[in-house]
Design a protein around this motif. Sequence first.
Motif, short mmCIF file in Angstrom:
data_model
loop_
_atom_site.label_atom_id
_atom_site.label_comp_id
_atom_site.label_asym_id
_atom_site.label_seq_id
_atom_site.Cartn_x
_atom_site.Cartn_y
_atom_site.Cartn_z
N LEU A 203 -3.47 -0.19 -27.76
CA LEU A 203 -3.73 1.20 -28.28
C LEU A 203 -5.09 1.62 -28.27
N VAL A 204 -5.88 0.65 -28.75
CA VAL A 204 -7.14 0.86 -28.62
C VAL A 204 -7.90 1.00 -27.18
N ALA A 205 -7.18 0.32 -26.26
CA ALA A 205 -7.69 0.73 -24.91
C ALA A 205 -7.36 1.86 -24.34
N LEU A 206 -5.99 2.40 -24.82
CA LEU A 206 -5.46 3.79 -24.55
C LEU A 206 -6.19 4.62 -25.17
N ALA A 207 -6.87 4.46 -26.18
CA ALA A 207 -7.43 5.60 -27.14
C ALA A 207 -8.78 5.79 -26.16
N LYS A 208 -9.54 4.78 -25.76
CA LYS A 208 -10.52 4.67 -24.96
C LYS A 208 -10.41 5.54 -23.41
N GLN A 209 -9.48 4.99 -22.90
CA GLN A 209 -9.16 5.53 -21.57
C GLN A 209 -8.96 6.91 -21.63
N GLN A 210 -8.29 7.61 -22.63
CA GLN A 210 -7.75 9.13 -22.53
C GLN A 210 -8.44 9.90 -23.50
N ALA A 211 -9.57 9.33 -24.15
CA ALA A 211 -10.54 10.01 -25.04
C ALA A 211 -9.59 10.59 -26.21
N VAL A 212 -8.63 9.82 -26.46
CA VAL A 212 -7.76 10.51 -27.54
C VAL A 212 -7.95 9.80 -29.01
N ALA A 213 -7.98 10.62 -30.09
CA ALA A 213 -8.27 10.19 -31.59
C ALA A 213 -6.78 9.35 -31.69
#
Length: 473
Positions: A203-213
């Motif tokens: 989820l940390v990787a996902l947050a960074k990729q998609q710029a989602v908080a």
Amino acid sequence: MARTKTIHRCTECGAPTAKWAGRCPACGEWNTLVEELDEGRRVSHQGGPVATLVGPSEERPRPIGKIDAGAWAPVPTGVGELDRVLGGGLVPGSVTLVGGEPGIGKSTLLLQALAARAARGNPCLLVSAEESAQQVRLRAERLGVLHPDLWLFTATSMPQVVAAVSEVDPALLVVDSIQTIVDPDLGATPGTVAQVRGCAAALVALAKQQAVAVVLVGHVTKDGALAGPRVLEHLVDTVLSFEGERHHALRLLRAVKHRFGPTGELGLFEMGESGLVGLPDPSGLFLGDRRPGVPGSVVVPALEGQRPLLVELQALIAPGLPGSPRRSTQGLDGNRVALLLAVLERRADLSLAGFDVHTSAVGGVRVCEPAADLGLALALASAATGVPVPADVVACAEVGLGGELRRVAQTPRRLAEAARLGFHRAVVPASAPSPPPGTSYIRAVDLSSAIAQLGLLPPSSAANRGACPLKAL
Ligand code: TYD
Ligand code: MG
């Protein structure tokens, strides 16, 4: 057939050990080692993928002043007390862990935050891995937050979460809870340290990729039965802790770790019929039901993080059974109370041996800072003598073992809040800096002097004197 190898992992610190033991060899906690499959692919204890907003970049070193800080600006959630703790809001691409005991109100808080953000036209996604869609809808109805931009997905597997994020493209993603999400690729049982850490890392990787908080909910249990959020603390950018006394409506939100701002702020809420209501002015609320003129009550200007809070401390003294006096505390540190009882006995001639002593901080708040010492000692002296402390007086000092009063940090700030709420006199140490406007000082070098200046003297009648523990001043 290949034998499956297992190892043991501590649910508190995440350290692996080959053999089971009653106590974790790394952190020393008892009964925290749980068995799990060793697939040789787990994130290592020391060097897991640490969440930062710094991706692999081709950038060259630059003077610090040339770096654009704007890209990291927090976006308000719209829940004022949450934004206060976060220093403005959630940073896109960051991961925040909200920990707290089950039932404290984590799901309610985050549903309100999602709704507030959705109400401003940003799609927000709640992945509920614990409650059914019906349950969440009913809660949303109750809170009055059925907003078209608020999306709900009940799922427990990581690939489903990733797909949902691509579909909705939310500004804010909440995963409730991280302990119930499973990554089938990780093989281990849900809730184990390996699963929780693996899913959080994804989820940390996902947050960074998609710029989602991203906000992860994590249950903390005292017995450590679930993999505690502590094993995730180094993975995420921000760790918030949501706390409160079980039988009180008051809820406190603090930042334990925060990469984007200070950790000193405190958020205060009240859990009510229609969810959590922020308390921008809690001091007034804590003192709302106070009865002036009752012995054993003293108001102290406590400081929670950076936030001054006026709290009433109470003491009650009653004759105890011979040989087994009772001591109870609520919202206070029992050891501190015991220490102050000893100081009162040795330095102020107030012996409470043989009496039951009950002390509490009113309103569901915990006051454990030494700045509350004097208030507590005066509440005890007032309860013992039956003489009330004047209603417009606050006490603000640490008490040393010699009975001396010591200055506490940020005295002017505390007393400004006290004056705002009508407390214009303060008992302070002789060394206190000059009073803020609107406040006058009762300066005392030690506890006996403070007690005498407030007139907390024993009743003069001979009949009452026998029942009064205060021998002499
Ligand atoms: P919840 O948010 O489900 O807690 P957590 O996610 O931390 O386990 O909140 C649970 C408690 O809050 C539950 O006992 C009911 C209470 N509650 C209210 O008092 N008022 C409300 O409006 C809501 C939604 C919950
Ligand atoms: Mg919940």
